[in-house]
Design a protein around this motif. Structure first.
Motif, short mmCIF file in Angstrom:
data_model
loop_
_atom_site.label_atom_id
_atom_site.label_comp_id
_atom_site.label_asym_id
_atom_site.label_seq_id
_atom_site.Cartn_x
_atom_site.Cartn_y
_atom_site.Cartn_z
N LEU A 79 1.04 -1.22 -0.29
CA LEU A 79 -0.30 0.50 0.32
C LEU A 79 0.72 1.10 -0.12
N VAL A 80 1.79 1.26 0.69
CA VAL A 80 2.29 2.75 1.06
C VAL A 80 4.16 2.51 -0.08
N GLY A 81 4.35 1.05 -0.70
CA GLY A 81 5.15 1.38 -1.68
C GLY A 81 6.81 1.07 -0.96
N PHE A 82 6.50 0.29 0.09
CA PHE A 82 8.22 -0.03 0.64
C PHE A 82 8.10 -1.96 1.21
N ASP A 83 8.51 -2.66 0.92
CA ASP A 83 9.28 -3.69 1.26
C ASP A 83 8.90 -4.05 2.80
N LEU A 84 8.56 -5.31 3.24
CA LEU A 84 7.87 -5.36 4.99
C LEU A 84 8.88 -4.99 5.51
N ASP A 85 10.27 -5.02 5.46
CA ASP A 85 11.11 -4.71 6.45
C ASP A 85 10.85 -2.91 6.83
N HIS A 86 10.41 -2.31 5.89
CA HIS A 86 9.96 -0.73 6.24
C HIS A 86 8.77 -0.84 7.02
N VAL A 87 7.79 -1.63 7.24
CA VAL A 87 6.64 -1.45 8.19
C VAL A 87 7.23 -2.56 9.06
N ALA A 88 6.13 -1.66 10.08
CA ALA A 88 6.25 -2.24 11.57
C ALA A 88 4.35 -2.09 11.86
N VAL A 89 4.20 -3.98 12.54
CA VAL A 89 2.65 -3.06 12.98
C VAL A 89 2.77 -2.87 14.53
N GLY A 90 1.54 -2.61 15.30
CA GLY A 90 1.50 -2.19 16.59
C GLY A 90 -0.17 -2.37 17.47
N CYS A 91 -0.25 -2.52 18.56
CA CYS A 91 -1.45 -2.43 19.00
C CYS A 91 -2.03 -1.18 19.31
N GLY A 92 -2.31 -0.87 18.15
CA GLY A 92 -3.03 0.30 18.04
C GLY A 92 -1.73 1.18 17.36
N LEU A 96 2.57 2.11 19.05
CA LEU A 96 3.63 1.97 18.76
C LEU A 96 4.12 4.07 18.89
N LEU A 97 3.76 4.27 18.87
CA LEU A 97 4.42 5.55 20.16
C LEU A 97 4.54 5.23 21.49
N GLN A 98 4.65 4.14 21.85
CA GLN A 98 4.82 3.48 23.14
C GLN A 98 6.37 2.64 23.03
N ASN A 215 15.71 9.99 9.91
CA ASN A 215 15.02 9.62 10.82
C ASN A 215 13.80 9.92 10.80
N VAL A 216 13.07 10.29 9.70
CA VAL A 216 11.20 10.36 9.53
C VAL A 216 10.87 9.55 9.69
N VAL A 217 9.47 9.20 10.75
CA VAL A 217 8.63 8.02 10.63
C VAL A 217 7.41 8.16 10.44
N VAL A 218 6.90 7.41 9.64
CA VAL A 218 4.77 7.58 9.61
C VAL A 218 4.41 6.97 10.49
N SER A 219 3.41 7.05 11.37
CA SER A 219 2.49 6.41 12.19
C SER A 219 1.01 6.50 11.45
N ARG A 220 0.20 5.11 11.30
CA ARG A 220 -1.08 5.26 11.01
C ARG A 220 -1.59 4.46 11.88
N THR A 221 -2.72 4.33 11.84
CA THR A 221 -4.07 3.34 12.25
C THR A 221 -5.26 3.01 11.40
N PHE A 222 -5.74 1.69 12.03
CA PHE A 222 -6.79 0.93 11.61
C PHE A 222 -8.22 1.85 12.19
N VAL A 233 -5.60 -2.39 15.75
CA VAL A 233 -4.07 -2.02 15.20
C VAL A 233 -3.32 -1.01 14.34
N GLY A 234 -2.27 -0.79 14.78
CA GLY A 234 -1.96 0.26 13.85
C GLY A 234 -1.01 -0.03 13.17
#
Ligand SMILES: Cc1ncc(COP(=O)(O)O)c(C=O)c1O
Length: 357
Positions: A79-92, A96-98, A215-222, A233-234
């Motif tokens: 969806l975002v144009g990267f491989d999975l090594d550029h993506v983390a998921v978190g509990c909302g 991920l902020l935590q 050093n830029v990190v972009v977070s989003r959420t479902f 899930v975020g």
């Protein structure tokens, strides 16, 4: 007196207070039929294919899920144009902020963010024994020059919610890019896009900044656009070096199997979600127009809520609105945030405000 040796940083923390439930307001005010416009939730349930995916996944919950959610991260990567090594998921995305704070903040470090903003920022910084440096908003908007001027040798993370909660105002990618010129490479810049899907596309896509600024990190959420706040899930998009550190501090299986299945199905059903999102954006425009007609001067509303700068009147006003069954989110002495709901809920809010305002 505390039992055991609780960390002073934790002992001093406030208890997290979620938005008030409609049932609680009903009990407090002795009313029925209250509606909740307090937590920026999607008023619509997830689409049927997502509900089916959750039900199907429920039959497998005797097993632990895939801790690192490889299929989901791969799908998000596409969806975002990267491989999975550029993506983390978190509990909302709040999870991920935590994780980011756990990975990057030591006691004595500083986290820098405009204020007022998302209430989880100060809490998570304090949890690490680190220090929050808050830069005041100007006209309900971020002052990025003031943010960069506040950077010190102790600054480890900058947090920017865009659109901002609770004001709803957003930053353009051009503004963020120009800010990055004044941010040292060893400071993580979290661009928190929990409300991205409600944003006017003209603001641009900050994921593009990652190529030039590792050093830029972009977070989003479902939680918001896909109506999945309850399954938690975020995701976060960043350089693999950052993703690896963030993944290390993911609580085991925190993005559970139901959440993974729901998010996968939601990505597959993006076309079905679009009319629901358009409905919320159209309703936002209608609510803004109506409030403007009532005489309110609103900050630019780019998320699924509006912000009334009610100042000293905040507490009196929100209580009066709540007594009439409309639950909003007050920020004492500052303003009231009201989530965009269904057309009927929005009408009710507008009528109620006109009655008490
Ligand atoms: C700015 C912002 N970021 C992140 C979140 C966290 O959302 P979630 O943890 O449900 O993904 C919220 C929720 O209200 C928010 O307002």
């Amino acid at each position: 007196m505390s039992i055991g040796g609780v960390r002073p940083a934790v002992e001093a923390m406030p208890v997290y207070r979620p938005g008030k439930a409609a049932e609680q307001a009903e009990a407090e005010h002795g009313i029925t039929d209250a509606i909740k416009l307090a937590s920026n939730e999607n008023p619509y349930p997830p689409v049927p294919s997502v509900v089916s995916a959750i039900a199907q996944a429920a039959t497998g919950v005797n097993r632990y899920c895939d801790h690192l959610a490889v299929d989901l991260r791969t799908a998000i990567g596409e969806l975002v144009g990267f491989d999975l090594d550029h993506v983390a998921v978190g509990c909302g995305s709040v999870g991920l902020l935590q994780q980011l704070c756990l990975a990057y903040l030591d006691p004595g470090d500083q986290a820098l963010y405009p204020w007022r903003s998302f209430e989880a920022y100060p809490v998570n910084v304090q949890m690490m024994g680190a220090e929050s440096v808050q830069v005041p908003l100007v006209n309900h908007e971020f002052d990025l020059d003031a943010v960069t001027a506040a950077i010190t040798s102790k600054t480890k993370i900058i947090m920017l919610a865009t659109p901002n909660n609770p004001t709803g105002t957003a930053l353009t990618v051009d503004a963020m890019r120009s800010m990055m010129g004044s941010v040292p490479d060893d400071v993580i810049v979290l661009i928190d896009e929990a409300y991205r899907e409600f944003l006017d596309p003209g603001f641009g896509n900050p994921v593009e900044l990652i190529a030039d600024h590792p050093n830029v990190v972009v977070s989003r959420t479902f939680s918001k656009a896909y109506g999945l706040a309850g399954v938690r899930v975020g995701y976060l998009v960043a350089k693999p070096e950052v993703v690896d550190q963030v993944n290390k501090v993911l609580a085991p299986f925190a993005v559970n199997g139901l959440a993974q299945a729901a998010a996968m199905a939601a990505l597959d059903a993006r076309d079905e979600y679009e009319p629901l999102l358009q409905n919320i954006r159209d309703e936002r425009a209608r609510v803004v127009a109506s409030l403007t007609e009532q005489g309110w001067d609103l900050p630019d509303a780019q998320a699924n809520f509006v912000y009334l700068a009610t100042g000293e009147r905040t507490t009196d006003l929100y209580v009066e609105i709540e007594k009439r069954g409309v639950v909003t989110r007050p920020f004492a002495g500052e303003g009231i945030r009201v989530t965009i709901g269904t057309p009927e809920e929005n009408d009710r809010f507008l009528r109620t405000l006109a009655d008490v305002g």
